[in-house]
Design a protein around this motif. Sequence first.
Motif, PDB file in Angstrom:
ATOM      1  N   UNK A  83       0.842  -1.189   0.000  1.00 45.16           N
ATOM      2  CA  UNK A  83       0.000   0.000   0.000  1.00 45.16           C
ATOM      3  C   UNK A  83       0.883   1.248   0.000  1.00 45.16           C
ATOM      4  N   UNK A  84       0.237   2.389  -0.258  1.00 44.84           N
ATOM      5  CA  UNK A  84       0.986   3.650  -0.258  1.00 44.84           C
ATOM      6  C   UNK A  84       1.080   4.172   1.171  1.00 44.84           C
ATOM      7  N   UNK A  85       2.008   3.637   1.925  1.00 47.92           N
ATOM      8  CA  UNK A  85       2.125   3.995   3.334  1.00 47.92           C
ATOM      9  C   UNK A  85       2.357   5.491   3.522  1.00 47.92           C
ATOM     10  N   UNK A  86       3.040   6.104   2.590  1.00 45.90           N
ATOM     11  CA  UNK A  86       3.309   7.542   2.704  1.00 45.90           C
ATOM     12  C   UNK A  86       2.015   8.344   2.683  1.00 45.90           C
ATOM     13  N   UNK A  87       1.019   7.825   1.987  1.00 46.11           N
ATOM     14  CA  UNK A  87      -0.260   8.537   1.868  1.00 46.11           C
ATOM     15  C   UNK A  87      -1.240   8.177   2.975  1.00 46.11           C
ATOM     16  N   UNK A  88      -0.984   7.096   3.679  1.00 48.14           N
ATOM     17  CA  UNK A  88      -1.970   6.597   4.647  1.00 48.14           C
ATOM     18  C   UNK A  88      -1.440   6.397   6.053  1.00 48.14           C
ATOM     19  N   UNK A  89      -0.192   6.749   6.286  1.00 45.75           N
ATOM     20  CA  UNK A  89       0.407   6.538   7.603  1.00 45.75           C
ATOM     21  C   UNK A  89      -0.386   7.288   8.678  1.00 45.75           C
ATOM     22  N   UNK A  90      -0.706   6.582   9.760  1.00 44.49           N
ATOM     23  CA  UNK A  90      -1.464   7.191  10.857  1.00 44.49           C
ATOM     24  C   UNK A  90      -0.611   8.231  11.573  1.00 44.49           C
ATOM     25  N   UNK A  91      -1.288   9.172  12.232  1.00 41.32           N
ATOM     26  CA  UNK A  91      -0.592  10.209  12.996  1.00 41.32           C
ATOM     27  C   UNK A  91       0.007   9.569  14.252  1.00 41.32           C
ATOM     28  N   UNK A  92       1.326   9.543  14.321  1.00 40.89           N
ATOM     29  CA  UNK A  92       2.007   8.828  15.393  1.00 40.89           C
ATOM     30  C   UNK A  92       1.829   9.473  16.762  1.00 40.89           C
ATOM     31  N   UNK A  93       1.721  10.793  16.788  1.00 43.19           N
ATOM     32  CA  UNK A  93       1.523  11.487  18.066  1.00 43.19           C
ATOM     33  C   UNK A  93       0.158  11.133  18.639  1.00 43.19           C
ATOM     34  N   UNK A  94      -0.854  11.165  17.781  1.00 40.72           N
ATOM     35  CA  UNK A  94      -2.214  10.815  18.211  1.00 40.72           C
ATOM     36  C   UNK A  94      -2.264   9.353  18.635  1.00 40.72           C
ATOM     37  N   UNK A  95      -1.530   8.547  17.903  1.00 36.93           N
ATOM     38  CA  UNK A  95      -1.490   7.120  18.190  1.00 36.93           C
ATOM     39  C   UNK A  95      -0.880   6.874  19.571  1.00 36.93           C
ATOM     40  N   UNK A  96       0.157   7.622  19.848  1.00 36.36           N
ATOM     41  CA  UNK A  96       0.836   7.502  21.143  1.00 36.36           C
ATOM     42  C   UNK A  96      -0.124   7.839  22.287  1.00 36.36           C
ATOM     43  N   UNK A  97      -0.872   8.904  22.099  1.00 35.86           N
ATOM     44  CA  UNK A  97      -1.842   9.323  23.117  1.00 35.86           C
ATOM     45  C   UNK A  97      -2.888   8.241  23.347  1.00 35.86           C
ATOM     46  N   UNK A  98      -3.457   7.740  22.264  1.00 35.92           N
ATOM     47  CA  UNK A  98      -4.494   6.706  22.352  1.00 35.92           C
ATOM     48  C   UNK A  98      -3.926   5.427  22.962  1.00 35.92           C
ATOM     49  N   UNK A  99      -2.729   5.101  22.564  1.00 34.70           N
ATOM     50  CA  UNK A  99      -2.084   3.886  23.074  1.00 34.70           C
ATOM     51  C   UNK A  99      -1.843   3.987  24.579  1.00 34.70           C
TER      52      UNK A  99
END
Length: 107
Positions: A83-99
């Motif tokens: 897949x086009x990871x560059x176009x679909x990569x999740x926001x890592x900061x938001x991910x960190x918060x949720x995690x």
Amino acid sequence: MVERVLRAVEQVPPGRVVSYGDVAALVGTGPRQVGTVMRLYGSGVAWWRVVSSHGDLGADLLDRARPHWAEEGILVRRNGLGCRIADHRADLAALHTAYTAAVADLG
DNA sequence: AAGCTGACTCGCT
DNA sequence: GAGCGAGCCAGCT
């Protein structure tokens, strides 16, 4: 460890993807360990949202992931190998918060 | 307990 | 872009 990885993957929203390395950095382990957990316990989560740093997957996984990607609007690369990871990569900061919130709930 | 394996990644050629 | 070697460390035998 297993719980941590699974929780992290659960925080990836539909239509977004992350790399094994992203998850590894988030939970504090190595990329290969994320792969190990996914292989053994990944069937219970949205495993198709976890791809390599290049956005691709092994041939077997690729076939099983494609329908999910299509359903979530995740675009496939020209070569069809991922897949086009560059176009679909999740926001890592938001991910960190949720995690962080998710593992706190862990107990 | 020791050794082997692997849904990975990075740097170099 | 493709091929190779080294580093990584949890889980299984």
